[in-house]
Design a protein around this motif. Structure first.
Motif, PDB file in Angstrom:
ATOM      1  N   ASN A  36       0.839  -1.196   0.000  1.00  0.00           N
ATOM      2  CA  ASN A  36       0.000   0.000   0.000  1.00  0.00           C
ATOM      3  C   ASN A  36       0.876   1.248   0.000  1.00  0.00           C
ATOM      4  N   ASN A 124      -3.467   9.157  -1.548  1.00  0.00           N
ATOM      5  CA  ASN A 124      -3.311   7.957  -2.364  1.00  0.00           C
ATOM      6  C   ASN A 124      -3.868   6.704  -1.700  1.00  0.00           C
ATOM      7  N   TYR A 125      -3.819   6.664  -0.359  1.00  0.00           N
ATOM      8  CA  TYR A 125      -4.261   5.458   0.348  1.00  0.00           C
ATOM      9  C   TYR A 125      -4.673   5.816   1.767  1.00  0.00           C
ATOM     10  N   THR A 126      -5.741   5.164   2.264  1.00  0.00           N
ATOM     11  CA  THR A 126      -6.216   5.381   3.631  1.00  0.00           C
ATOM     12  C   THR A 126      -6.010   4.105   4.437  1.00  0.00           C
TER      13      THR A 126
END
Length: 230
Positions: A36, A124-126
């Protein structure tokens, strides 16, 4: 022998000069650890700039790897970076990202990383980590970090804890997934014992089907769990 020695020195100097003059290729960025990405490959490539010139246009002789590493390490998403150039001129960067263990959601929103430090949110990512609410100061994260680290390393807590609340006295309350009651830890004294008491209470109440009967579970007392019923 003298001619041979001269020839070797000449070839060494010539190859060294050509190698240093070789242009740097497009950066090759690789990420170590989790898949991730909180920071993208493109974002890292943009950081690999020196003197307002694109890195791939520089020669190996003028490239300052320490400067590039410093630029990468200054990014709040990056824990560490190593930059190097291969013989063929390929510029490579190995990136280790910071890893969040909790997400603060108060008057400001940010992550707490696995070193107990500030980490900004990513577009971009959580990350799926426990939420931190209540009274939290960005430069005083020790207490919530200790709780978040405990949650991350414990299978039961990681599965059930969704929120960590801290009040002004640094007393901690936990909220569990699909449970109406709050779990009051209080201070972090005897934290392991409190967690074991919580597990024993949860297992017993789940077996008896009484989890829905409580509004508060108090763990601050030694060797006992004090519950408030609806």
């Amino acid at each position: 022998m003298i001619l041979l020695l001269i020839l070797v020195v000449f070839l060494y100097a010539f190859s060294g000069k050509r190698n240093n003059a070789r242009s740097i290729s497009k950066p090759n960025v690789s990420f170590l650890g989790e898949d991730n990405l909180f920071i993208t490959n493109a974002a890292v490539s943009k950081l690999l700039i020196q003197n307002q010139q694109v890195v791939k246009k520089l020669s190996k002789e003028t490239l300052d790897l320490n400067t590039l590493e410093t630029a990468l390490n200054s990014n709040p998403m990056i824990k560490s970076a190593e930059v190097y150039v291969a013989v063929d001129g390929t510029l490579s960067a190995e990136i280790k990202q910071k890893r969040p263990v909790a997400r603060v959601s108060t008057n400001a929103s940010y992550y707490i990383d696995d070193d107990g430090k500030f980490m900004p949110l990513s577009l971009n990512y959580t990350a799926r980590v426990p939420m931190v609410t209540g009274y939290v100061e960005k430069n005083k994260l020790e207490t919530v970090f200790k709780v978040a680290s405990k949650i991350e390393l414990d299978d039961f807590l990681k599965q059930h804890v969704v929120e960590i609340n801290q009040n002004r006295d640094k007393n901690i309350t936990l909220k569990l997934r699909k449970c109406k009651f709050d779990v009051f830890l209080g201070s972090l004294n005897a934290l392991d014992k409190k967690i074991n008491n919580l597990k024993a209470f949860y297992k017993k109440s789940l077996k008896e089907g009484t989890l829905e009967q409580y509004t508060k579970v108090n763990l601050q007392f030694d060797n006992q769990v004090v519950c408030t019923k609806i």
